[in-house]
Write a protein that holds these residues in place. Structure first.
Motif, short mmCIF file in Angstrom:
data_model
loop_
_atom_site.label_atom_id
_atom_site.label_comp_id
_atom_site.label_asym_id
_atom_site.label_seq_id
_atom_site.Cartn_x
_atom_site.Cartn_y
_atom_site.Cartn_z
N UNK A 413 90.26 51.38 48.81
CA UNK A 413 90.41 51.92 50.16
C UNK A 413 90.10 50.84 51.18
N UNK A 414 90.75 50.92 52.33
CA UNK A 414 90.48 50.00 53.44
C UNK A 414 90.01 50.82 54.63
N UNK A 415 88.89 50.41 55.23
CA UNK A 415 88.29 51.11 56.36
C UNK A 415 88.25 50.19 57.59
N UNK A 416 88.40 50.81 58.76
CA UNK A 416 88.31 50.06 60.03
C UNK A 416 87.51 50.90 61.03
N UNK A 417 87.00 50.28 62.09
CA UNK A 417 86.32 51.05 63.14
C UNK A 417 87.25 52.08 63.77
N UNK A 418 86.67 53.12 64.32
CA UNK A 418 87.47 54.20 64.92
C UNK A 418 88.44 53.66 65.96
N UNK A 419 87.95 52.76 66.79
CA UNK A 419 88.78 52.28 67.90
C UNK A 419 89.93 51.39 67.43
N UNK A 420 89.88 50.94 66.17
CA UNK A 420 90.95 50.09 65.63
C UNK A 420 91.92 50.88 64.76
N UNK A 421 91.66 52.16 64.62
CA UNK A 421 92.44 52.94 63.65
C UNK A 421 93.94 52.96 63.98
N UNK A 422 94.30 53.24 65.22
CA UNK A 422 95.72 53.35 65.59
C UNK A 422 96.44 52.01 65.39
N UNK A 423 95.80 50.94 65.85
CA UNK A 423 96.39 49.62 65.70
C UNK A 423 96.54 49.25 64.23
N UNK A 424 95.52 49.54 63.45
CA UNK A 424 95.56 49.23 62.02
C UNK A 424 96.67 49.99 61.32
N UNK A 425 96.89 51.25 61.72
CA UNK A 425 97.91 52.06 61.08
C UNK A 425 99.31 51.52 61.37
N UNK A 426 99.51 51.01 62.58
CA UNK A 426 100.81 50.41 62.92
C UNK A 426 101.10 49.21 62.03
N UNK A 427 100.09 48.39 61.82
CA UNK A 427 100.26 47.19 60.98
C UNK A 427 100.53 47.59 59.54
N UNK A 428 99.82 48.60 59.06
CA UNK A 428 100.03 49.07 57.69
C UNK A 428 101.45 49.59 57.51
N UNK A 429 101.92 50.38 58.46
CA UNK A 429 103.28 50.92 58.37
C UNK A 429 104.30 49.79 58.34
N UNK A 430 104.06 48.74 59.15
CA UNK A 430 104.98 47.61 59.16
C UNK A 430 105.00 46.88 57.83
N UNK A 431 103.83 46.66 57.24
CA UNK A 431 103.74 45.96 55.96
C UNK A 431 104.42 46.76 54.86
N UNK A 432 104.22 48.07 54.88
CA UNK A 432 104.84 48.92 53.86
C UNK A 432 106.36 48.87 53.97
N UNK A 433 106.89 48.92 55.21
CA UNK A 433 108.34 48.85 55.41
C UNK A 433 108.90 47.53 54.92
N UNK A 434 108.17 46.45 55.19
CA UNK A 434 108.62 45.13 54.74
C UNK A 434 108.67 45.06 53.23
N UNK A 435 107.70 45.67 52.56
CA UNK A 435 107.68 45.65 51.10
C UNK A 435 108.82 46.50 50.53
N UNK A 436 109.02 47.68 51.14
CA UNK A 436 110.06 48.58 50.68
C UNK A 436 111.46 48.00 50.91
N UNK A 437 111.59 47.19 51.95
CA UNK A 437 112.90 46.60 52.26
C UNK A 437 113.26 45.54 51.22
#
Length: 437
Positions: A413-437
């Motif tokens: 599991x990867x954890x981040x501070x509450x205030x970084x959660x939205x930004x972190x999720x955007x980066x994760x979604x981008x990385x997942x899309x790049x891998x799936x592509x």
């Protein structure tokens, strides 16, 4: 004279004057101030029980199993293992004292603080709470164990109890038969904590039939002909139930994602508090670690640490950032997790996400929740025939398809501070899309 303590799991736990004196010792009373499951009550509010009640429960369960086997296997114990009544009585007392004291060396917040124990220079590995428990027995409870009038009947030493707890004595002799009741895959320790933790958490995952377990246990023989505690083949399903209960408690409670975050934060807060106390000491072997279990002075310093002390320091604002997180309940949030048995792709994703977070400066931590529910080989639960004359045992893993199918968990599991959660999720979604592509 005997005394009774009411317990929510086992009813009445009986103790004698000797055990009562040990329980009343400040060293044992400290266990009232160490919660069994650290900060789990932040997820399961009822989980505020402590190591004190668990220790009583382990002693009680181990005694019930001992008595059941001593009655059922009286002929074998006396004819084959050459026990006398006094010999059985002595081993029973040694077992009770060892089980009562097996957790007396736990750090604040139990296993959450175990990663802050110093390194044993002889082994190169970190000490465990069992080493601290043994040291407490040797250095702080020697008189309470050895000098009580009831001990004139047994001659039990603190060193014997310490060796029983840490398993340092060579594995031979009759006492080995009973040590498995304290530390094995069939021990009283897990039998109690599964029932106790599930009750206080308000879940049913840890339930199993303790009474059925008692009546199916017997003495078996290993391949080398030595005696071992075993389960009759008619009791295979209760052995499976015990293992399944442990699997469910780990996956649903002990490895619950928010609980794991709190374990991380309390460990960080403890490091900060230890560093502050050690700032003026020049002779500290390892900074940000608890005193080593190597002398009476070190043990006295170690025993000053309990949950109350830590909570007071955190409340006073001395716990640093982690202490503030705990105080305000603003724990880091899980933004990515693998399955319990991750694929190589999931592990690669974890690596990529962690690397990207480091590159752009997103703080956080990666948690590895791993455990094996059942160990095959020498630690396998022995299963033997119900017939008294046939004591040859075979490993449970060779008979149970359920046990074979339980794979170890290695969840990431990867954890981040509450205030970084939205930004972190955007980066994760981008990385997942790049891998799936």
């Amino acid at each position: 004279m005997s005394f009774e303590i009411r317990d929510p799991i086992h009813g009445f736990v009986q103790i004698n004057e000797w055990e009562r004196q040990i329980i009343n010792d400040p060293v044992f009373q400290r266990l009232r101030r160490i919660k069994q499951l650290a900060w789990t009550d932040m997820v399961y509010p009822g989980a505020v029980h402590n190591r004190f009640e668990h220790s009583l429960g382990v002693m009680h369960v181990a005694t019930r199993i001992f008595d059941a086997i001593a009655t059922k296997e009286e002929r074998f114990l006396k004819s084959e293992l050459k026990y006398t009544n006094s010999g059985l009585d002595r081993d029973r007392v040694l077992l009770r004292l060892s089980c009562l004291l097996h957790d007396i060396g736990h750090s604040p917040f139990s296993h959450a603080g175990e990663g802050l124990m110093q390194t044993n220079p002889e082994t190169g590995k970190a000490y465990k709470h069992e080493h601290y428990s043994a040291a407490v027995v040797r250095f702080a409870l020697k008189e309470a164990i050895e000098d009580h009038p009831l001990n004139q009947n047994y001659g039990i030493t603190a060193e014997e109890v310490a060796q029983f707890i840490e398993g340092s004595k060579p594995r031979f002799g009759r006492v080995l038969l009973w040590r498995d009741l304290l530390s094995s895959q069939l021990d009283a320790d897990r039998a109690d904590y599964l029932l106790r933790d599930s009750l206080h958490c308000g879940v049913t995952y840890g339930h199993f039939d303790l009474n059925r377990l008692l009546v199916t246990m017997k003495i078996g023989l290993t391949e080398t002909g030595s005696s071992t505690l075993a389960i009759e083949d008619g009791g295979i399903h209760i052995a499976e139930a015990l293992i399944l209960a442990r699997y469910q408690m780990f996956t649903q409670v002990y490895f619950q994602h928010t609980r794991r975050a709190y374990d991380h934060h309390i460990a960080d807060a403890l490091k900060t508090l230890l560093a502050k106390e050690q700032a003026s000491s020049a002779d500290i072997h390892e900074k940000e670690k608890f005193p080593a279990p190597t002398s009476i002075d070190e043990i006295k310093r170690y025993l000053l640490w309990d949950d109350w002390k830590v909570l007071g320091m955190i409340s006073a604002g001395e716990g640093g950032e982690a202490g503030a997180i705990l105080k305000d309940r603003k724990h880091f949030r899980c933004v990515f997790k693998t399955r319990e048995n991750p694929t190589p792709l999931e592990i690669d994703l974890c690596d990529s996400i962690g690397s990207e977070f480091n590159r752009i400066g997103i703080r956080g931590f990666r948690d590895n929740a791993s455990s094996s529910w059942y160990k095959v080989g020498n630690e396998d639960i022995p299963i033997c025939n119900e017939r008294e004359e046939d004591r040859r045992s075979v490993p449970l893993s060779s008979l149970s398809s359920l046990v074979k199918g339980l794979s170890p968990v290695f969840q990431q599991r990867i954890y981040v501070p509450i205030e970084e959660r939205a930004r972190a999720q955007e980066i994760i979604n981008r990385i997942i899309k790049e891998v799936e592509a």
